[in-house]
Design a protein around this motif. Structure first.
Motif, PDB file in Angstrom:
ATOM      1  N   ILE A   1       0.855  -1.207   0.000  1.00 42.28           N
ATOM      2  CA  ILE A   1       0.000   0.000   0.000  1.00 42.28           C
ATOM      3  C   ILE A   1       0.880   1.243   0.000  1.00 42.28           C
ATOM      4  CG2 ILE A   1      -1.641   1.329   1.354  1.00 42.28           C
ATOM      5  CD1 ILE A   1      -2.764  -1.350   2.338  1.00 42.28           C
ATOM      6  N   ILE A   2       1.885   1.203   0.898  1.00 44.66           N
ATOM      7  CA  ILE A   2       2.796   2.356   0.957  1.00 44.66           C
ATOM      8  C   ILE A   2       3.494   2.554  -0.379  1.00 44.66           C
ATOM      9  CG2 ILE A   2       4.821   3.335   2.050  1.00 44.66           C
ATOM     10  CD1 ILE A   2       4.081   1.866   4.582  1.00 44.66           C
TER      11      ILE A   2
ATOM     12  N   PHE B   1       1.350   4.325  -2.837  1.00 43.64           N
ATOM     13  CA  PHE B   1       1.292   5.765  -2.524  1.00 43.64           C
ATOM     14  C   PHE B   1       2.573   6.467  -2.965  1.00 43.64           C
ATOM     15  CE2 PHE B   1       0.106   9.578  -0.599  1.00 43.64           C
ATOM     16  CZ  PHE B   1       1.128  10.049   0.212  1.00 43.64           C
TER      17      PHE B   1
ATOM     18  N   TYR C   1       2.591   7.061  -6.645  1.00 44.10           N
ATOM     19  CA  TYR C   1       1.722   8.220  -6.986  1.00 44.10           C
ATOM     20  C   TYR C   1       2.468   9.524  -6.748  1.00 44.10           C
ATOM     21  CZ  TYR C   1      -1.696  11.849  -5.882  1.00 44.10           C
ATOM     22  OH  TYR C   1      -2.371  13.040  -5.797  1.00 44.10           O
ATOM     23  N   VAL C   2       3.123   9.646  -5.586  1.00 38.90           N
ATOM     24  CA  VAL C   2       3.847  10.881  -5.261  1.00 38.90           C
ATOM     25  C   VAL C   2       4.975  11.116  -6.261  1.00 38.90           C
ATOM     26  CG1 VAL C   2       5.344  11.956  -3.550  1.00 38.90           C
ATOM     27  CG2 VAL C   2       3.260  10.814  -2.829  1.00 38.90           C
TER      28      VAL C   2
ATOM     29  N   THR D   1       3.678  12.405  -9.525  1.00 39.60           N
ATOM     30  CA  THR D   1       3.298  13.822  -9.410  1.00 39.60           C
ATOM     31  C   THR D   1       4.523  14.716  -9.471  1.00 39.60           C
ATOM     32  OG1 THR D   1       1.628  13.053  -7.855  1.00 39.60           O
ATOM     33  CG2 THR D   1       1.919  15.433  -8.083  1.00 39.60           C
TER      34      THR D   1
ATOM     35  N   GLU E   1       5.471  17.499 -12.349  1.00 35.94           N
ATOM     36  CA  GLU E   1       5.671  18.902 -11.968  1.00 35.94           C
ATOM     37  C   GLU E   1       6.998  19.433 -12.520  1.00 35.94           C
ATOM     38  OE1 GLU E   1       4.792  19.233  -7.981  1.00 35.94           O
ATOM     39  OE2 GLU E   1       5.201  21.372  -7.852  1.00 35.94           O
TER      40      GLU E   1
ATOM     41  N   GLY F   1       5.809  23.496  -4.620  1.00 35.88           N
ATOM     42  CA  GLY F   1       5.140  22.296  -5.127  1.00 35.88           C
ATOM     43  C   GLY F   1       6.093  21.119  -5.206  1.00 35.88           C
TER      44      GLY F   1
ATOM     45  N   SER G   1       6.990  19.780  -1.841  1.00 32.25           N
ATOM     46  CA  SER G   1       5.892  19.030  -1.211  1.00 32.25           C
ATOM     47  C   SER G   1       5.908  17.580  -1.700  1.00 32.25           C
ATOM     48  CB  SER G   1       4.545  19.698  -1.487  1.00 32.25           C
ATOM     49  OG  SER G   1       3.985  19.240  -2.683  1.00 32.25           O
ATOM     50  N   THR G   2       6.152  17.387  -3.007  1.00 36.26           N
ATOM     51  CA  THR G   2       6.195  16.013  -3.507  1.00 36.26           C
ATOM     52  C   THR G   2       7.415  15.277  -2.970  1.00 36.26           C
ATOM     53  OG1 THR G   2       7.324  16.773  -5.498  1.00 36.26           O
ATOM     54  CG2 THR G   2       4.950  16.471  -5.644  1.00 36.26           C
TER      55      THR G   2
ATOM     56  N   THR H   1       7.020  14.610   0.795  1.00 31.98           N
ATOM     57  CA  THR H   1       6.048  13.533   1.058  1.00 31.98           C
ATOM     58  C   THR H   1       6.644  12.176   0.706  1.00 31.98           C
ATOM     59  OG1 THR H   1       4.396  15.150   0.375  1.00 31.98           O
ATOM     60  CG2 THR H   1       3.636  12.915   0.738  1.00 31.98           C
TER      61      THR H   1
ATOM     62  N   ASN I   1       4.285  15.374   7.991  1.00 30.89           N
ATOM     63  CA  ASN I   1       3.629  15.884   6.792  1.00 30.89           C
ATOM     64  C   ASN I   1       2.914  17.198   7.046  1.00 30.89           C
ATOM     65  OD1 ASN I   1       3.794  14.577   4.208  1.00 30.89           O
ATOM     66  ND2 ASN I   1       3.203  12.728   5.299  1.00 30.89           N
TER      67      ASN I   1
ATOM     68  N   HIS J   1       3.751  20.522   5.046  1.00 29.83           N
ATOM     69  CA  HIS J   1       2.796  21.199   4.170  1.00 29.83           C
ATOM     70  C   HIS J   1       2.425  22.583   4.658  1.00 29.83           C
ATOM     71  CE1 HIS J   1       2.487  17.278   2.194  1.00 29.83           C
ATOM     72  NE2 HIS J   1       2.153  18.022   1.146  1.00 29.83           N
TER      73      HIS J   1
ATOM     74  N   TYR K   1       1.332  23.914  -9.693  1.00 24.29           N
ATOM     75  CA  TYR K   1       2.037  23.758  -8.417  1.00 24.29           C
ATOM     76  C   TYR K   1       1.044  23.758  -7.258  1.00 24.29           C
ATOM     77  CZ  TYR K   1       5.779  25.320 -11.517  1.00 24.29           C
ATOM     78  OH  TYR K   1       6.634  25.457 -12.573  1.00 24.29           O
TER      79      TYR K   1
ATOM     80  N   SER L   1      -0.561  20.366  -7.331  1.00 29.75           N
ATOM     81  CA  SER L   1       0.241  19.237  -6.844  1.00 29.75           C
ATOM     82  C   SER L   1       0.303  19.246  -5.323  1.00 29.75           C
ATOM     83  CB  SER L   1       1.641  19.289  -7.446  1.00 29.75           C
ATOM     84  OG  SER L   1       2.498  20.080  -6.677  1.00 29.75           O
ATOM     85  N   SER L   2       0.444  20.434  -4.720  1.00 31.05           N
ATOM     86  CA  SER L   2       0.518  20.475  -3.249  1.00 31.05           C
ATOM     87  C   SER L   2      -0.798  19.979  -2.648  1.00 31.05           C
ATOM     88  CB  SER L   2       0.785  21.897  -2.778  1.00 31.05           C
ATOM     89  OG  SER L   2       1.857  22.443  -3.475  1.00 31.05           O
TER      90      SER L   2
ATOM     91  N   MET M   1      -1.108  16.308  -2.989  1.00 30.84           N
ATOM     92  CA  MET M   1      -0.313  15.592  -1.986  1.00 30.84           C
ATOM     93  C   MET M   1      -1.108  15.412  -0.713  1.00 30.84           C
ATOM     94  SD  MET M   1       2.683  14.688  -2.914  1.00 30.84           S
ATOM     95  CE  MET M   1       1.913  14.319  -4.457  1.00 30.84           C
TER      96      MET M   1
ATOM     97  N   ILE N   1      -2.375  11.957   0.913  1.00 28.59           N
ATOM     98  CA  ILE N   1      -2.043  11.523   2.268  1.00 28.59           C
ATOM     99  C   ILE N   1      -3.325  11.162   3.022  1.00 28.59           C
ATOM    100  CG2 ILE N   1      -1.153  12.307   4.491  1.00 28.59           C
ATOM    101  CD1 ILE N   1       0.840  14.033   2.864  1.00 28.59           C
TER     102      ILE N   1
ATOM    103  N   PHE O   1      -4.569   7.879   1.711  1.00 30.04           N
ATOM    104  CA  PHE O   1      -3.611   6.838   2.127  1.00 30.04           C
ATOM    105  C   PHE O   1      -3.788   6.493   3.597  1.00 30.04           C
ATOM    106  CE2 PHE O   1       0.234   4.564   2.600  1.00 30.04           C
ATOM    107  CZ  PHE O   1       0.885   5.048   3.715  1.00 30.04           C
TER     108      PHE O   1
END
Lengths: 109, 471
Positions: free
Chosen positions: A24-25, A28, A31-32, A35, A39, A57, A60-61, A64, A97, A101, B448, B451-452, B455, B459, B462
């Motif tokens: 599962i992790i 995820f 996906y990150v 992204t 970007e 941005g 953040s990716t 994460t 996180n 963020h 941007y 995307s943030s 995320m 999360i 998830f």
């Protein structure tokens, strides 16, 4: 030929031997990663204006992703984080996180 | 002393006469003084108003000093002087050697225009060459006539204006364009028709007949933006001593010869220099013109163009024509009427200017299609050509550029024949954006933002899956 058989070996080993949580992790994390790559490609095409938004941005990716990797390390049974429970690991993940963020949205402009 | 008996205010009559003199109340003294003063003020104001009304803020006044070699010139050039006086000028005639005449007295100019018909005088007694130069520098106009015998002062005045005369005793000679009356002479009575084709000089009128000229040649600097060759020699003209052989290097020849030249100075003073005094004479005004040609087939004009040319060029010289001024100028944000204390980047601004032209009697709107305004910060950032203004009103709208700083609105109109028109408004402050005047969300940064947020969404999803999955 060998690469293909090697890849198939890896794929079977992965699907047999990794626990469900780790998978599962991993989803995820994939996906990150996608992204983040998307970007970066966008920035390469359009240019760096506004640079602060791009950095926010992108960070953040990346952030994460790194935190997700840390969660995977702590949660996966193959590693020796014996004294950390899954719940504790998850809480650390969420807390880090949040901090990340908060910074990201401040810098996003 | 206060009068305690009668406390009333008396009118300025004999009513108070019965009082002892020293009993005249203070109030009455003040009152009478006040009324006398008021009446004096009224009279003065009336006089001043009359003076201004008759002047009509014309660019140049009507007092002319004519400095002559010899007062005889007043009679030999009577038609010219009469036409001046008919146009409302008051002309004073003096010999150049008259020590009593002065251009300036107690710091005030006695005359507004000067006619210098004293080519052969070498001693200017009352009015010196230096005072004439000062006269020009202060914005007044001069009409100068030279001649083949040219004295020092006239030559000096012309050379101060960058107009060089040829040597003394030389004449303009043209063996192909001389009048038939000079056939047996030195071909020095030149028939000239190469008039400068700038409408502003002559008010759009065309000179009907060629102009007769007998005198000395001038050479003007070609690149000067202030000098004009109003009447040029023909291609076959040259300047030389009439009795001698022509040297290999002539001072000036062909159409470079300026028979009549003009200077438009930056302070709107005008100097017209003619190489011929005879050009203005009655003899040339009334004579007929016919170019000499071997078969006698050239056209004969009954009356030379001299009178018309002299009239038009003196109209220009004495600022009866071609002077511009700015009537009003304003700038403001589109939709407002008052100029703000400062502008900000990317404001929409409207600039309006009204330009007037003097037509000899009054100021009339000046209509043209090539007036430009510049919005400059050292270099122009915006330059706009006004659309043709109605009634002399020119208006333009533009957007302030993305650069902040101190700007100037500048309108500058320099055209041959017209006076200089400049309008400068400075400083115009243009401020940069305040920190909260920028756009809040930048469209090119939307990926941007997305995307943030994704995320965070990822999360969130998830964490549900992580916590509630079933092994």
């Amino acid at each position: 030929m060998e690469a293909i058989s090697l890849f198939k070996e890896f794929q079977r080993g992965y699907s047999d031997r990794t626990p469900r949580l780790t998978k599962i992790i991993d989803v995820f994390l994939l996906y990150v990663l996608l992204t983040g790559v998307l970007e970066f490609v966008y920035c390469a095409i359009v240019g760096t204006f506004p640079f602060n938004s791009f950095l926010a941005g992108f960070i953040s990716t990346v952030g994460t992703f790194v935190l997700g990797v840390c969660l995977r390390l702590q949660v996966s049974p193959a590693n020796h984080f014996k004294n950390i429970s899954k719940e504790r690991a998850f809480f650390d993940f969420i807390f880090a996180n949040v901090v990340l963020h908060l910074t990201v949205f401040n810098f996003l402009g | 002393a206060r009068c305690l008996v009668e406390n009333q205010l008396y009118l300025f009559t004999d009513h108070w006469a019965h009082l002892p003199v020293r009993w005249i109340p203070l109030g009455i003294v003040r009152f009478t003084v006040m009324t006398v003063c008021l009446r004096l003020l009224l009279v003065i104001a009336g006089l001043v108003a009359v003076a201004f009304a008759s002047g009509n803020d014309a660019p140049s006044g009507k007092r002319v000093l004519a400095l002559l070699d010899d007062l005889k010139i007043k009679w030999t050039h009577s038609l010219f002087f009469k036409s001046l006086e008919d146009r409302g000028y008051s002309v004073s005639y003096h010999a150049a050697s008259d020590p009593a005449v002065r251009l300036k007295k107690y710091g005030e100019w006695n005359y507004d225009n000067l006619i210098l018909f004293a080519p052969s005088s070498s001693d200017f007694a009352g009015v010196t060459a230096a005072s004439i130069i000062e006269f020009i520098d202060s914005g007044h106009n001069v009409l100068v006539a030279g001649d083949s015998e040219l004295g020092g002062p006239t030559r000096d005045i012309a050379s101060e204006c960058n107009i060089e005369f040829d040597e003394d005793s030389t004449q303009v000679i043209d063996h192909f364009n001389f009048d038939v009356s000079d056939f047996n002479g030195g071909h020095t009575v030149v028939v000239a028709d190469r008039v400068l084709s700038v409408p502003a000089f002559f008010g759009g009128k065309k000179i009907d007949a060629p102009v007769l000229f007998k005198g000395i040649a001038q050479d003007i600097e070609e690149d000067s933006p202030l000098l004009y060759n109003v009447l040029a020699g023909s291609a076959t003209a040259y300047s030389a001593f009439p009795e001698e052989a022509v040297p290999s290097d002539v001072f000036v020849a062909g159409s470079k010869i300026a028979l009549v030249s003009a200077l438009q100075a930056r302070n709107n003073a005008r100097v017209v220099v003619s190489g011929s005094l005879a050009l203005f004479s009655d003899k040339f005004f009334t004579s007929s013109v016919q170019r000499y040609s071997a078969d006698g087939s050239a056209q004969k004009f009954e009356k030379s163009g001299n009178e018309q040319f002299a009239k038009l060029i003196t109209q220009w010289a004495f600022q009866e024509r071609g002077i511009l001024r700015v009537k009003s100028v304003s700038h403001h944000l589109v939709g407002q009427t008052e100029a703000p204390a400062y502008y900000t980047l990317q404001d929409e601004v409207e600039y309006t200017i009204e330009v007037e032209e003097w037509n000899g009697r009054r100021w009339v709107p000046f209509v043209t299609d090539d007036l430009q305004v510049e919005f400059r910060r050292i270099d122009p950032f915006v330059r706009i050509t006004f659309p043709q203004g109605k009634d002399g009103n020119y208006s333009a709208r533009f957007k302030i550029p993305d650069v902040n700083g101190v700007y100037t609105f500048k309108v500058e109109y320099v055209r041959p024949g017209y006076g200089f028109l400049t309008s400068i408004i400075r400083p115009i402050a243009v401020h940069p954006f305040r920190h909260n005047a920028y756009e809040r969300f930048i469209p090119s940064a939307f990926p941007y933002y997305a995307s943030s947020i994704s995320m965070l969404a990822g999360i969130f999803v998830f964490s549900f899956v992580f916590l509630y999955h079933r092994d």
